[in-house]
Design a protein around this motif. Structure first.
Motif, PDB file in Angstrom:
ATOM      1  N   GLU A 190       7.362  -1.101  13.124  1.00 40.30           N
ATOM      2  CA  GLU A 190       8.357  -2.004  12.540  1.00 40.30           C
ATOM      3  C   GLU A 190       8.557  -1.713  11.049  1.00 40.30           C
ATOM      4  O   GLU A 190       9.680  -1.769  10.540  1.00 40.30           O
ATOM      5  CB  GLU A 190       7.932  -3.456  12.748  1.00 40.30           C
ATOM      6  N   ALA A 191       7.471  -1.419  10.341  1.00 42.72           N
ATOM      7  CA  ALA A 191       7.599  -1.094   8.918  1.00 42.72           C
ATOM      8  C   ALA A 191       8.410   0.180   8.730  1.00 42.72           C
ATOM      9  O   ALA A 191       9.287   0.252   7.854  1.00 42.72           O
ATOM     10  CB  ALA A 191       6.214  -0.946   8.293  1.00 42.72           C
ATOM     11  N   ALA A 192       8.142   1.184   9.545  1.00 41.43           N
ATOM     12  CA  ALA A 192       8.880   2.443   9.437  1.00 41.43           C
ATOM     13  C   ALA A 192      10.353   2.243   9.736  1.00 41.43           C
ATOM     14  O   ALA A 192      11.219   2.835   9.070  1.00 41.43           O
ATOM     15  CB  ALA A 192       8.280   3.478  10.383  1.00 41.43           C
ATOM     16  N   ALA A 193      10.657   1.400  10.708  1.00 39.27           N
ATOM     17  CA  ALA A 193      12.050   1.161  11.078  1.00 39.27           C
ATOM     18  C   ALA A 193      12.830   0.528   9.932  1.00 39.27           C
ATOM     19  O   ALA A 193      14.059   0.709   9.834  1.00 39.27           O
ATOM     20  CB  ALA A 193      12.118   0.270  12.313  1.00 39.27           C
ATOM     21  N   ARG A 194      12.132  -0.204   9.047  1.00 42.21           N
ATOM     22  CA  ARG A 194      12.786  -0.856   7.913  1.00 42.21           C
ATOM     23  C   ARG A 194      12.581  -0.094   6.604  1.00 42.21           C
ATOM     24  O   ARG A 194      12.929  -0.598   5.537  1.00 42.21           O
ATOM     25  CB  ARG A 194      12.245  -2.287   7.767  1.00 42.21           C
ATOM     26  N   ASP A 195      11.992   1.089   6.674  1.00 42.35           N
ATOM     27  CA  ASP A 195      11.697   1.891   5.479  1.00 42.35           C
ATOM     28  C   ASP A 195      10.819   1.139   4.487  1.00 42.35           C
ATOM     29  O   ASP A 195      10.981   1.247   3.265  1.00 42.35           O
ATOM     30  CB  ASP A 195      12.993   2.348   4.788  1.00 42.35           C
ATOM     31  N   VAL A 196       9.892   0.358   5.020  1.00 42.06           N
ATOM     32  CA  VAL A 196       8.932  -0.372   4.186  1.00 42.06           C
ATOM     33  C   VAL A 196       7.691   0.488   3.991  1.00 42.06           C
ATOM     34  O   VAL A 196       7.138   1.032   4.957  1.00 42.06           O
ATOM     35  CB  VAL A 196       8.549  -1.715   4.840  1.00 42.06           C
ATOM     36  N   GLY A 197       7.262   0.627   2.762  1.00 37.90           N
ATOM     37  CA  GLY A 197       6.061   1.398   2.485  1.00 37.90           C
ATOM     38  C   GLY A 197       4.813   0.664   2.947  1.00 37.90           C
ATOM     39  O   GLY A 197       4.732  -0.564   2.867  1.00 37.90           O
ATOM     40  N   VAL A 198       3.828   1.422   3.413  1.00 39.60           N
ATOM     41  CA  VAL A 198       2.576   0.850   3.909  1.00 39.60           C
ATOM     42  C   VAL A 198       1.416   1.388   3.078  1.00 39.60           C
ATOM     43  O   VAL A 198       1.195   2.602   3.014  1.00 39.60           O
ATOM     44  CB  VAL A 198       2.356   1.175   5.395  1.00 39.60           C
ATOM     45  N   ILE A 199       0.697   0.472   2.439  1.00 43.57           N
ATOM     46  CA  ILE A 199      -0.481   0.790   1.628  1.00 43.57           C
ATOM     47  C   ILE A 199      -1.706   0.342   2.418  1.00 43.57           C
ATOM     48  O   ILE A 199      -1.813  -0.838   2.777  1.00 43.57           O
ATOM     49  CB  ILE A 199      -0.425   0.059   0.273  1.00 43.57           C
ATOM     50  N   CYS A 200      -2.620   1.243   2.675  1.00 43.87           N
ATOM     51  CA  CYS A 200      -3.792   0.922   3.498  1.00 43.87           C
ATOM     52  C   CYS A 200      -5.025   0.733   2.625  1.00 43.87           C
ATOM     53  O   CYS A 200      -5.464   1.668   1.940  1.00 43.87           O
ATOM     54  CB  CYS A 200      -4.040   2.027   4.519  1.00 43.87           C
ATOM     55  N   ARG A 201      -5.560  -0.474   2.643  1.00 44.45           N
ATOM     56  CA  ARG A 201      -6.752  -0.764   1.863  1.00 44.45           C
ATOM     57  C   ARG A 201      -7.987  -0.861   2.776  1.00 44.45           C
ATOM     58  O   ARG A 201      -7.880  -0.865   3.986  1.00 44.45           O
ATOM     59  CB  ARG A 201      -6.580  -2.050   1.061  1.00 44.45           C
ATOM     60  N   VAL A 202      -9.153  -0.948   2.147  1.00 47.43           N
ATOM     61  CA  VAL A 202     -10.451  -0.994   2.838  1.00 47.43           C
ATOM     62  C   VAL A 202     -10.560   0.161   3.850  1.00 47.43           C
ATOM     63  O   VAL A 202     -10.991  -0.030   4.976  1.00 47.43           O
ATOM     64  CB  VAL A 202     -10.683  -2.363   3.525  1.00 47.43           C
ATOM     65  N   PRO A 203     -10.163   1.369   3.458  1.00 52.00           N
ATOM     66  CA  PRO A 203     -10.132   2.466   4.425  1.00 52.00           C
ATOM     67  C   PRO A 203     -11.499   2.910   4.903  1.00 52.00           C
ATOM     68  O   PRO A 203     -11.624   3.473   5.995  1.00 52.00           O
ATOM     69  CB  PRO A 203      -9.421   3.578   3.660  1.00 52.00           C
ATOM     70  N   LEU A 204     -12.526   2.665   4.094  1.00 49.79           N
ATOM     71  CA  LEU A 204     -13.875   3.085   4.462  1.00 49.79           C
ATOM     72  C   LEU A 204     -14.751   1.894   4.831  1.00 49.79           C
ATOM     73  O   LEU A 204     -15.975   2.002   4.878  1.00 49.79           O
ATOM     74  CB  LEU A 204     -14.505   3.884   3.316  1.00 49.79           C
ATOM     75  N   ALA A 205     -14.102   0.769   5.145  1.00 46.74           N
ATOM     76  CA  ALA A 205     -14.804  -0.437   5.622  1.00 46.74           C
ATOM     77  C   ALA A 205     -15.970  -0.814   4.705  1.00 46.74           C
ATOM     78  O   ALA A 205     -17.100  -1.027   5.164  1.00 46.74           O
ATOM     79  CB  ALA A 205     -15.280  -0.241   7.065  1.00 46.74           C
ATOM     80  N   SER A 206     -15.682  -0.899   3.419  1.00 44.15           N
ATOM     81  CA  SER A 206     -16.669  -1.313   2.408  1.00 44.15           C
ATOM     82  C   SER A 206     -17.911  -0.428   2.413  1.00 44.15           C
ATOM     83  O   SER A 206     -19.010  -0.882   2.099  1.00 44.15           O
ATOM     84  CB  SER A 206     -17.074  -2.782   2.615  1.00 44.15           C
ATOM     85  N   GLY A 207     -17.738   0.815   2.773  1.00 43.64           N
ATOM     86  CA  GLY A 207     -18.851   1.758   2.755  1.00 43.64           C
ATOM     87  C   GLY A 207     -19.405   2.097   4.110  1.00 43.64           C
ATOM     88  O   GLY A 207     -20.121   3.096   4.264  1.00 43.64           O
ATOM     89  N   LEU A 208     -19.120   1.286   5.135  1.00 46.68           N
ATOM     90  CA  LEU A 208     -19.617   1.598   6.471  1.00 46.68           C
ATOM     91  C   LEU A 208     -19.173   2.989   6.909  1.00 46.68           C
ATOM     92  O   LEU A 208     -19.970   3.767   7.457  1.00 46.68           O
ATOM     93  CB  LEU A 208     -19.118   0.562   7.485  1.00 46.68           C
ATOM     94  N   LEU A 209     -17.909   3.312   6.668  1.00 54.91           N
ATOM     95  CA  LEU A 209     -17.359   4.577   7.140  1.00 54.91           C
ATOM     96  C   LEU A 209     -17.628   5.744   6.184  1.00 54.91           C
ATOM     97  O   LEU A 209     -17.038   6.812   6.326  1.00 54.91           O
ATOM     98  CB  LEU A 209     -15.861   4.429   7.416  1.00 54.91           C
ATOM     99  N   THR A 210     -18.552   5.537   5.251  1.00 57.34           N
ATOM    100  CA  THR A 210     -19.073   6.671   4.491  1.00 57.34           C
ATOM    101  C   THR A 210     -20.291   7.262   5.185  1.00 57.34           C
ATOM    102  O   THR A 210     -20.686   8.394   4.891  1.00 57.34           O
ATOM    103  CB  THR A 210     -19.482   6.276   3.063  1.00 57.34           C
ATOM    104  N   GLY A 211     -20.921   6.469   6.055  1.00 60.82           N
ATOM    105  CA  GLY A 211     -22.151   6.906   6.704  1.00 60.82           C
ATOM    106  C   GLY A 211     -23.361   6.824   5.798  1.00 60.82           C
ATOM    107  O   GLY A 211     -24.453   7.262   6.165  1.00 60.82           O
TER     108      GLY A 211
END
Length: 328
Positions: A190-211
């Motif tokens: 839906e965001a792409a259909a409206r040309d709305v930019g998407v900013i993704c936060r917490v990408p590493l789940a507060s450090g969990l996804l750093t291992g």
């Protein structure tokens, strides 16, 4: 560093820098450490910086503004900030034009910018998305030249879907990572259909996804990974992406068993996000220059293989889905 369009804001680095950590809520960070992290991000090709007026009560904004002053003046970077969480109590009625004007003017001073590149409502109560007058107020601030563009930072997919119904909303910031996959079901399309930019936060789940976190990990008292595990200070989804710590570690172990040794876990997580074309930029935060450079390098890393994507789906279904999918 590759670039992508962020709504009508313009092209930004697809890996940005999230400046929450240099403000507060992550343990002690010295001024020198904060400046070094921002400088490392810039040197690594990052030109999108995300902050907020409440990160360290303006500390993050001031450090970003002072460290990047020359780049800001030259128009070589895009700085996004947020407004609304200074309200006390934090209620929908507070998202009125007078308050937003006051918050924006304070951020302009903190950042040293006459016109803010992007202002986002900072995870407001859900009722705000049903109040057109709040978005009218943002239109007014834009027409006055106080802000160049505006968007929202949301907790829930439904809030993002409602926000993009307003024509002035250029961006939506949302939690999206291998442990928070629901936005891929409908929101991104839906965001792409409206040309709305998407900013993704917490990408590493507060450090969990750093291992790098272990089961006996201890966090300082002023680190949200200590005091917000149950959502006592703000939405629990901001801490470990809402995944209970032990369940998150189980999920990381399961990923380790399925992934090849030549793909670092942080790179895997960032590439998983960036492999979704509707994503404009992802904003990992770190105060370690080495980590900042490694995060930036994910832009040039190879896309995930079918096996890696399958691993992300399987681990999510087996270990994570029950904790987060229906909630956000």
């Amino acid at each position: 560093m590759n670039h992508r369009e962020l709504g009508d804001v313009g092209a930004v680095s697809e890996v940005g820098y999230g400046a929450w950590q240099i403000g507060g809520d992550w343990g002690e960070v010295t001024e020198d450490e904060a400046v070094a992290a921002v400088e490392a991000a810039r040197e690594a090709g990052i030109d999108f910086f995300d902050t907020a007026d409440v990160y360290g009560d303006g500390r993050s904004e001031r450090i970003v503004g002072e460290t990047l002053a020359d780049d800001i003046a030259a128009g070589d970077v895009t700085v996004a900030t947020k407004a609304g969480r200074r309200l006390d109590p934090h209620e929908a009625d507070g998202y009125a034009e007078a308050n937003l004007r006051r918050f924006v003017d304070r951020s302009r001073e903190n950042l040293g910018m006459d016109t803010l590149d992007l202002v986002q409502l900072h995870c407001p109560p859900t009722d705000v998305y049903y109040r057109p007058e709040t978005f009218d107020a943002l239109d007014a601030l834009e027409s006055e030249g106080r802000i160049a563009s505006y968007g929202v930072s949301v907790e829930r997919v439904e809030e993002g879907l409602k926000a993009i119904e307003y024509p002035g909303v250029e961006t939506v910031q949302i939690i999206f990572n291998p442990f928070r996959q629901r936005p891929a079901e409908l929101f991104l399309e839906e965001a792409a259909a409206r040309d709305v930019g998407v900013i993704c936060r917490v990408p590493l789940a507060s450090g969990l996804l750093t291992g790098a976190l272990s089961r006996d990990a201890e966090f300082p008292e002023d680190d949200h990974r200590n005091y917000n595990r149950e959502g006592d200070a703000f939405d629990v989804g901001e801490t470990f992406a809402g995944v209970p710590f032990e369940a998150g570690l189980d999920a990381v172990d399961a990923l380790d068993e399925r992934l090849a040794d030549d793909r670092p876990l942080p790179e895997f997580a960032l590439r998983w996000i960036l492999d979704h074309d509707a994503v404009s930029t992802v904003i990992p935060g770190s105060t370690t220059p080495e980590h900042v450079r490694a995060n930036a390098a994910a832009s040039e890393a190879a896309p995930l293989s079918d096996a890696e994507r399958d691993a992300a789906s399987e681990v999510y279904d087996d270990h994570v889905r029950e904790h987060v999918h229906q909630r956000w």
